[in-house]
Design an enzyme around this catalytic site. Structure first.
Site, PDB file in Angstrom:
ATOM      1  N   GLY A  73     -17.177 -19.767   2.006  1.00 53.25           N
ATOM      2  CA  GLY A  73     -17.592 -19.366   3.345  1.00 53.25           C
ATOM      3  C   GLY A  73     -17.655 -20.533   4.318  1.00 53.25           C
ATOM      4  N   THR A 127     -24.183 -23.556   6.526  1.00 48.77           N
ATOM      5  CA  THR A 127     -25.283 -24.128   5.730  1.00 48.77           C
ATOM      6  C   THR A 127     -25.853 -25.385   6.391  1.00 48.77           C
ATOM      7  OG1 THR A 127     -23.802 -25.546   4.486  1.00 48.77           O
ATOM      8  CG2 THR A 127     -24.168 -23.337   3.588  1.00 48.77           C
ATOM      9  N   GLU A 150     -25.400 -16.986  16.906  1.00 48.86           N
ATOM     10  CA  GLU A 150     -25.862 -16.633  15.562  1.00 48.86           C
ATOM     11  C   GLU A 150     -26.787 -17.725  15.018  1.00 48.86           C
ATOM     12  OE1 GLU A 150     -22.748 -16.032  12.668  1.00 48.86           O
ATOM     13  OE2 GLU A 150     -24.182 -15.531  11.079  1.00 48.86           O
ATOM     14  N   ARG A 151     -26.385 -18.979  15.207  1.00 54.61           N
ATOM     15  CA  ARG A 151     -27.203 -20.077  14.661  1.00 54.61           C
ATOM     16  C   ARG A 151     -28.556 -20.156  15.352  1.00 54.61           C
ATOM     17  NH1 ARG A 151     -21.810 -23.855  13.941  1.00 54.61           N
ATOM     18  NH2 ARG A 151     -21.235 -22.802  12.006  1.00 54.61           N
TER      19      ARG A 151
HETATM   20  C1  LIG Z   1     -27.787 -12.593   2.571  1.00 50.07           C
HETATM   21  C2  LIG Z   1     -26.524 -13.146   3.124  1.00 50.07           C
HETATM   22  C3  LIG Z   1     -25.971 -12.558   4.261  1.00 50.07           C
HETATM   23  C4  LIG Z   1     -24.748 -13.023   4.762  1.00 50.07           C
HETATM   24  N1  LIG Z   1     -24.162 -12.373   5.816  1.00 50.07           N
HETATM   25  C5  LIG Z   1     -22.883 -12.682   6.154  1.00 50.07           C
HETATM   26  C6  LIG Z   1     -22.163 -11.902   7.116  1.00 50.07           C
HETATM   27  O1  LIG Z   1     -22.683 -10.951   7.692  1.00 50.07           O
HETATM   28  N2  LIG Z   1     -20.864 -12.227   7.387  1.00 50.07           N
HETATM   29  C7  LIG Z   1     -20.257 -13.291   6.793  1.00 50.07           C
HETATM   30  O2  LIG Z   1     -19.084 -13.544   7.073  1.00 50.07           O
HETATM   31  N3  LIG Z   1     -20.913 -14.070   5.871  1.00 50.07           N
HETATM   32  C8  LIG Z   1     -22.203 -13.790   5.552  1.00 50.07           C
HETATM   33  N4  LIG Z   1     -22.871 -14.543   4.624  1.00 50.07           N
HETATM   34  C9  LIG Z   1     -22.188 -15.675   4.012  1.00 50.07           C
HETATM   35  C10 LIG Z   1     -22.735 -17.047   4.431  1.00 50.07           C
HETATM   36  O3  LIG Z   1     -22.388 -17.313   5.749  1.00 50.07           O
HETATM   37  C11 LIG Z   1     -22.138 -18.049   3.430  1.00 50.07           C
HETATM   38  O4  LIG Z   1     -22.786 -17.842   2.195  1.00 50.07           O
HETATM   39  C12 LIG Z   1     -22.297 -19.479   3.862  1.00 50.07           C
HETATM   40  O5  LIG Z   1     -21.491 -19.739   4.997  1.00 50.07           O
HETATM   41  C13 LIG Z   1     -21.892 -20.476   2.761  1.00 50.07           C
HETATM   42  O6  LIG Z   1     -20.657 -20.143   2.214  1.00 50.07           O
HETATM   43  P1  LIG Z   1     -20.524 -20.028   0.610  1.00 50.07           P
HETATM   44  O7  LIG Z   1     -21.614 -19.160   0.122  1.00 50.07           O
HETATM   45  O8  LIG Z   1     -19.141 -19.631   0.288  1.00 50.07           O
HETATM   46  O9  LIG Z   1     -20.804 -21.503   0.077  1.00 50.07           O
HETATM   47  P2  LIG Z   1     -19.724 -22.671  -0.099  1.00 50.07           P
HETATM   48  O10 LIG Z   1     -18.938 -22.817   1.136  1.00 50.07           O
HETATM   49  O11 LIG Z   1     -19.019 -22.475  -1.386  1.00 50.07           O
HETATM   50  O12 LIG Z   1     -20.712 -23.924  -0.240  1.00 50.07           O
HETATM   51  C14 LIG Z   1     -21.473 -24.162  -1.439  1.00 50.07           C
HETATM   52  C15 LIG Z   1     -22.379 -25.375  -1.207  1.00 50.07           C
HETATM   53  O13 LIG Z   1     -21.562 -26.531  -0.915  1.00 50.07           O
HETATM   54  C16 LIG Z   1     -21.959 -27.084   0.333  1.00 50.07           C
HETATM   55  N5  LIG Z   1     -20.771 -27.594   1.006  1.00 50.07           N
HETATM   56  C17 LIG Z   1     -19.631 -26.907   1.281  1.00 50.07           C
HETATM   57  N6  LIG Z   1     -18.755 -27.693   1.895  1.00 50.07           N
HETATM   58  C18 LIG Z   1     -19.345 -28.908   2.030  1.00 50.07           C
HETATM   59  C19 LIG Z   1     -18.934 -30.151   2.589  1.00 50.07           C
HETATM   60  N7  LIG Z   1     -17.754 -30.308   3.177  1.00 50.07           N
HETATM   61  N8  LIG Z   1     -19.794 -31.211   2.541  1.00 50.07           N
HETATM   62  C20 LIG Z   1     -21.011 -31.063   1.974  1.00 50.07           C
HETATM   63  N9  LIG Z   1     -21.458 -29.901   1.420  1.00 50.07           N
HETATM   64  C21 LIG Z   1     -20.626 -28.844   1.460  1.00 50.07           C
HETATM   65  C22 LIG Z   1     -22.603 -25.948   1.104  1.00 50.07           C
HETATM   66  O14 LIG Z   1     -23.481 -26.438   2.092  1.00 50.07           O
HETATM   67  C23 LIG Z   1     -23.326 -25.208  -0.008  1.00 50.07           C
HETATM   68  O15 LIG Z   1     -24.546 -25.848  -0.264  1.00 50.07           O
HETATM   69  C24 LIG Z   1     -24.113 -14.133   4.150  1.00 50.07           C
HETATM   70  C25 LIG Z   1     -24.693 -14.728   3.023  1.00 50.07           C
HETATM   71  C26 LIG Z   1     -25.873 -14.236   2.501  1.00 50.07           C
HETATM   72  C27 LIG Z   1     -26.435 -14.877   1.259  1.00 50.07           C
END
Ligand SMILES: Cc1cc2nc3c(=O)[nH]c(=O)nc-3n(C[C@H](O)[C@H](O)[C@H](O)COP(=O)(O)OP(=O)(O)OC[C@H]3O[C@@H](n4cnc5c(N)ncnc54)[C@H](O)[C@@H]3O)c2cc1C
Length: 379
Positions: free
Chosen positions: A132, A365, A242-243
């Site tokens: 994400g 995040t 959003e943020r």
């Molecule tokens: C309850 C809930 C509701 C949500 N609602 C929506 C929604 O309505 N629509 C939507 O599109 N998404 C939604 N999301 C998704 C949310 O936006 C993502 O979970 C979030 O952006 C992180 O993406 P990921 O989970 O794939 O983590 P990843 O991108 O896989 O990241 C995993 C970890 O690695 C860290 N990380 C990643 N890249 C880097 C980097 N370059 N440097 C340092 N650290 C890094 C991240 O900070 C995180 O700690 C929702 C999530 C939840 C849990």
């Protein structure tokens, strides 16, 4: 008088508080158990004029700007609602703005107006199972076939995705991962569009979250939001709102938890004296209050600059991280001060403790916010 303390915004606060007292508090526990809020709540919120706050009247909204939306969010949580409720009821805050900005009257008539009237529910789908944070890396494809796109791919963690009648979906019209994104509005019921089972979560229990899959889904070209390949910029532009909404939820949870903790510490006696009479406890409460108020002031300051059209991407990221850090510390301390009761489902602070954890993950995040801040510093 501050910018969010005008007579009009005080009225808006009262409206939100009355709505929560009458329409939410008697039922919130049931919705938490059911895993969703009822569709009728959207209509009720629209009728009292809350659902359309932040959207212009010309598209079916109630008018007002980002600061008015912030006032509503803040008051819903401070009057005993929850950030899960805000996520579920106001998902259109992330699903609709791209359509409004694109000034597409057809999409506005078919999706924006009914959603703001509470008769339709929308969602925004960006995140995919592969990741994400890397928005440009989206792999869901949309291949042009006459006056349709054929969509293939999947999305996950989509707020209101179980109940949504339509999903504003980020797709790639080029090769997967090319970074050239577009936004398509995909309707539930379109052949090949499947909604998975509701995902079970740590918090936000009354907000349904879904996995979506698209297999050869034919979407009319008329459902594209803005020109092809402009989706990435559109998504980034609306991330600020959003943020700041998530930042507002964070400091509002912190404020509510301070109130709950103060009440508890006044009522609870240990070793023959109320907790609130002990200096250690009083200072802890003072620190919690300070953190919440400082976060609130900074989020308001940044929101005011966003509403004025200033380019403050770095400041938005800082505001989110400041508010989330304040919230994390305050909810933890508030639960601690409640003792064993704080760990029970009966305690409101327990729900806030669980709900708060998403705020440093959703909408980008904490680490991704730090990346933005570092770039803003020229690093
Ligand atoms: C309850 C809930 C509701 C949500 N609602 C929506 C929604 O309505 N629509 C939507 O599109 N998404 C939604 N999301 C998704 C949310 O936006 C993502 O979970 C979030 O952006 C992180 O993406 P990921 O989970 O794939 O983590 P990843 O991108 O896989 O990241 C995993 C970890 O690695 C860290 N990380 C990643 N890249 C880097 C980097 N370059 N440097 C340092 N650290 C890094 C991240 O900070 C995180 O700690 C929702 C999530 C939840 C849990």
């Amino acid at each position: 008088m501050t910018i969010v303390d005008t007579p009009e915004r005080r009225q808006l606060r009262e409206l939100a508080r009355a709505f929560v007292t009458k329409e939410v508090l008697p039922y919130l526990d049931d919705w938490e158990r059911a895993g969703e809020v009822p569709r009728s709540l959207h209509e009720t919120a629209a009728k009292v004029g809350l659902l359309g706050i932040g959207f212009p009247e010309q598209v079916g909204g109630s008018g007002g700007d980002l600061l008015d939306s912030i006032v509503v969010t803040e008051e819903i949580i401070r009057s005993g609602g929850s950030s899960g409720l805000v996520a579920a009821l106001f998902t259109h805050g992330i699903a609709l703005p791209h359509m409004v900005a694109a000034r597409n009257e057809d999409l506005i008539d078919r999706y924006v107006r009914p959603t703001l009237a509470g008769t339709m529910i929308g969602a925004l789908a960006i995140t995919e199972p592969d990741g994400g944070s890397d928005v440009a890396g989206i792999r869901t494809t949309a291949c042009r076939d006459g006056d349709h796109y054929v969509v293939n791919g999947s999305k996950t963690y989509i707020t209101s995705g179980v109940r949504a009648d339509f999903v504003t979906t980020a797709v790639c019209c080029d090769f997967p991962g090319s970074g050239e994104l577009s936004l398509l509005v995909i309707e539930k019921g379109t052949p090949g569009f499947a909604v998975g089972r509701p995902l079970e979560k740590l918090g936000w229990h009354c907000s349904d979250t879904a996995e979506l899959s698209f297999t050869d889904v034919r979407v009319p070209v008329a459902n594209r939001v803005g020109p092809e390949d402009t989706g990435f910029i559109a998504i980034m532009q609306h991330f600020a709102t959003e943020r700041l909404s998530l930042a507002t939820q964070a400091y509002a949870i912190a404020q509510r938890c301070v109130e709950l903790a103060v009440r508890w510490c006044r009522d609870r006696s240990t070793f023959g004296r109320p907790l609130a009479s002990r200096q250690l406890i009083r200072h802890r409460l003072a620190e919690m209050h300070t953190r919440a108020e400082a976060a609130r002031a900074y989020v308001h300051d940044v929101a005011e600059r966003v509403a004025a059209g200033q380019p403050v991407v770095t400041e938005v990221a800082m505001a989110k991280n400041v508010a989330v850090a304040a919230c994390d510390q305050v909810v933890d301390q508030a639960l601690q001060l409640h003792g064993g009761f704080g760990y029970l489902r009966d305690a409101e602070v327990e729900r806030h403790y669980r709900d708060a954890r998403i705020l440093g993950l959703g909408g980008g995040t904490t680490e991704i916010m730090n990346e933005i801040i570092a770039k803003g510093m020229g690093l």
